[in-house]
Design a protein around this motif. Structure first.
Motif, PDB file in Angstrom:
ATOM      1  N   PRO A  87       0.887  -1.101   0.115  1.00 52.00           N
ATOM      2  CA  PRO A  87       0.389  -0.169   0.084  1.00 52.00           C
ATOM      3  C   PRO A  87       0.659   1.307   0.052  1.00 52.00           C
ATOM      4  CG  PRO A  87      -0.519  -1.495   1.543  1.00 52.00           C
ATOM      5  CD  PRO A  87       0.606  -2.187   1.135  1.00 52.00           C
ATOM      6  N   LEU A  88       0.410   2.307  -0.652  1.00 53.44           N
ATOM      7  CA  LEU A  88       1.202   3.563  -0.536  1.00 53.44           C
ATOM      8  C   LEU A  88       0.750   4.020   0.978  1.00 53.44           C
ATOM      9  CD1 LEU A  88      -0.312   5.005  -3.741  1.00 53.44           C
ATOM     10  CD2 LEU A  88       1.764   4.244  -3.454  1.00 53.44           C
ATOM     11  N   ALA A  89       1.825   5.135   1.089  1.00 56.40           N
ATOM     12  CA  ALA A  89       1.946   5.640   2.485  1.00 56.40           C
ATOM     13  C   ALA A  89       0.732   6.266   2.935  1.00 56.40           C
ATOM     14  CB  ALA A  89       3.098   6.507   2.557  1.00 56.40           C
ATOM     15  N   ASP A  90       0.179   6.405   4.162  1.00 53.23           N
ATOM     16  CA  ASP A  90      -1.096   7.058   4.509  1.00 53.23           C
ATOM     17  C   ASP A  90      -0.592   8.557   4.458  1.00 53.23           C
ATOM     18  OD1 ASP A  90      -2.985   8.259   5.879  1.00 53.23           O
ATOM     19  OD2 ASP A  90      -2.992   6.990   7.386  1.00 53.23           O
ATOM     20  N   ASP A  91      -1.377   9.308   3.530  1.00 56.78           N
ATOM     21  CA  ASP A  91      -1.079  10.839   3.290  1.00 56.78           C
ATOM     22  C   ASP A  91      -2.433  11.452   3.809  1.00 56.78           C
ATOM     23  OD1 ASP A  91      -3.010  10.215   1.477  1.00 56.78           O
ATOM     24  OD2 ASP A  91      -1.668  10.987  -0.132  1.00 56.78           O
ATOM     25  N   SER A  92      -3.028  10.940   4.520  1.00 55.65           N
ATOM     26  CA  SER A  92      -4.309  11.681   5.309  1.00 55.65           C
ATOM     27  C   SER A  92      -4.011  12.765   6.378  1.00 55.65           C
ATOM     28  CB  SER A  92      -5.277  10.464   5.616  1.00 55.65           C
ATOM     29  OG  SER A  92      -4.694   9.948   7.013  1.00 55.65           O
ATOM     30  N   GLN A  93      -4.616  13.707   6.289  1.00 54.46           N
ATOM     31  CA  GLN A  93      -4.288  14.804   7.288  1.00 54.46           C
ATOM     32  C   GLN A  93      -5.646  15.290   7.873  1.00 54.46           C
ATOM     33  OE1 GLN A  93      -2.128  18.143   6.092  1.00 54.46           O
ATOM     34  NE2 GLN A  93      -1.058  18.291   8.248  1.00 54.46           N
ATOM     35  N   ARG A  94      -6.412  14.536   8.869  1.00 54.27           N
ATOM     36  CA  ARG A  94      -7.776  15.047   9.125  1.00 54.27           C
ATOM     37  C   ARG A  94      -7.635  16.507   9.525  1.00 54.27           C
ATOM     38  NH1 ARG A  94     -10.647  10.876  12.867  1.00 54.27           N
ATOM     39  NH2 ARG A  94     -10.021   9.445  11.075  1.00 54.27           N
ATOM     40  N   CYS A  95      -8.602  17.212   8.962  1.00 57.17           N
ATOM     41  CA  CYS A  95      -8.947  18.680   9.300  1.00 57.17           C
ATOM     42  C   CYS A  95      -9.041  18.722  10.951  1.00 57.17           C
ATOM     43  CB  CYS A  95     -10.109  19.156   8.392  1.00 57.17           C
ATOM     44  SG  CYS A  95     -11.455  18.568   8.755  1.00 57.17           S
ATOM     45  N   GLY A  96      -8.576  19.941  11.274  1.00 57.19           N
ATOM     46  CA  GLY A  96      -8.653  20.404  12.543  1.00 57.19           C
ATOM     47  C   GLY A  96      -9.986  20.801  13.070  1.00 57.19           C
ATOM     48  N   THR A  97     -10.190  20.882  14.343  1.00 58.60           N
ATOM     49  CA  THR A  97     -11.469  20.955  14.966  1.00 58.60           C
ATOM     50  C   THR A  97     -11.694  22.683  14.832  1.00 58.60           C
ATOM     51  OG1 THR A  97     -11.253  19.183  16.355  1.00 58.60           O
ATOM     52  CG2 THR A  97     -12.885  20.927  17.273  1.00 58.60           C
ATOM     53  N   LEU A  98     -12.831  22.683  14.633  1.00 58.46           N
ATOM     54  CA  LEU A  98     -13.388  24.037  14.438  1.00 58.46           C
ATOM     55  C   LEU A  98     -14.579  24.603  15.517  1.00 58.46           C
ATOM     56  CD1 LEU A  98     -12.734  26.939  13.139  1.00 58.46           C
ATOM     57  CD2 LEU A  98     -14.394  26.510  11.588  1.00 58.46           C
TER      58      LEU A  98
END
Length: 350
Positions: A122-133
């Motif tokens: 698998p390709l490396a995990d590149d997710s970056q969950r958006c921050g809390t607002l």
């Protein structure tokens, strides 16, 4: 010659290739997963064979490990309308997973395929969950943006984003004809086609609907004939977010994105209400994205260790009680405001 040529026996499989593929796809409990897998497989075989799923023969199922690697590289090269990568590593991994799952099923059902050829790292995990607002920040953003170009439209977009929790793509596709007044109750309903091609309807207040109507009154709106509510490009929206983060002194490490508006509503209501609001397929998905409060001062482990008399509030002034209320979690404050409004309405004071 590949191994398919050796198996030209009528009735080897009880149904056509397409029927068997659909048997596999429809076996998933989640309709969302089934739809995604079908879409992923259609995309792959159109690239690999130039055929729809309904046209596939057993010979078309023959693939090599190198073919899957080439296909993955092809997905990585596709650009979006702004020149960036259209598909993230995680999305591509999901597309490949659909192919891997199908070939395990085919091999299990006596097709002349080897599922091992679909095994790739698998390709490396590149997710970056958006921050809390938080809600008060979203409200402030809707206010600040009014002073900018197309400010009324931008403010309405923000208000719609954190109120309905629709995705950006859905918001930008809303037409005025998609918004209908409820025939009994005092609100409007907005219908969109969301993720997985699922129709999703969310109510909005009359005040918010009137805010949307203000966009139509702007001089620049006269040039549009498509009935769409919003005419803001993705670049304009990104520039708006950069401006707002700077104006509100929001540090980069919070990772606030436009998508952050979507999760504001998750701090309100029950898990069941949040699931319905977001149109999620399961409670697990809702819980995963539910707004987490990092303040642990009101945790059960601390509350259970403190025995405080219920009459403690009697010794406080009205101002002190209000001060305590305003320090609570935003979801709790909203519920208390709604309860207060109901009491005043019953008394006839509103």
């Amino acid at each position: 010659m590949n191994s398919f040529a050796k198996n030209n026996v009528v009735g080897l499989h009880s149904g056509s290739v397409y029927e068997d593929i659909m048997t596999h796809i429809n076996d998933f409990e989640s309709g969302f997963t089934s739809q995604n897998y079908k879409s992923s497989l259609s995309r792959f075989f159109m690239w690999m064979r130039g055929k729809e799923l309904t046209e596939l023969t057993e010979e078309d199922l023959y693939i090599r490990n190198a073919d899957l690697l080439k296909y993955r590289n092809y997905l990585k090269e596709i650009k979006d309308e702004e020149g960036g990568r259209k598909y993230s590593n995680n999305s591509i991994n999901n597309y490949i997973a659909a192919i891997q799952s199908l070939y395990k099923f085919l091999e299990k059902n006596d097709y002349e395929v080897k599922s091992i050829v679909t095994k790739i790292k698998p390709l490396a995990d590149d997710s970056q969950r958006c921050g809390t607002l938080y809600a008060h920040e979203a409200e402030k953003m809707a206010e600040v943006v009014l002073s900018t170009v197309k400010g009324i439209e931008k403010s309405a977009l923000i208000h719609m984003a954190y109120t309905t929790s629709f995705r950006k793509s859905s918001l930008l596709n809303i037409r005025y004809s998609d918004i209908v007044k409820h025939d009994i109750y005092d609100y409007y309903e907005v219908a969109v086609i969301g993720k997985g091609n699922k129709k999703h309807t969310v109510p909005i207040s009359c005040e918010l609907y009137n805010q949307l109507l203000q966009i139509k009154k702007q001089d620049y709106y006269k040039k549009y004939q498509d009935d769409k509510v919003f005419h803001l490009s993705k670049t304009t929206i990104q520039e708006m977010m950069d401006f707002l983060k700077q104006e509100l002194n929001i540090p980069p490490h919070r990772n606030i994105k436009f998508h952050s508006f979507r999760n504001v509503a998750s701090m309100y209501g029950t898990l069941e209400e949040a699931k319905a609001h977001y149109n999620h397929s399961s409670y697990d998905v809702t819980e995963r994205y539910r707004h987490k409060d990092n303040d642990l001062s009101n945790s059960l482990s601390l509350r259970i260790d403190k025995n405080i008399d219920d009459n403690i509030f009697n010794g406080l002034s009205k101002e002190e009680l209000i001060e305590i209320i305003l320090k609570q979690h935003e979801g709790a404050i909203f519920q208390m405001k709604r309860d207060a409004q109901n009491i005043l309405e019953r008394r006839g004071d509103m």
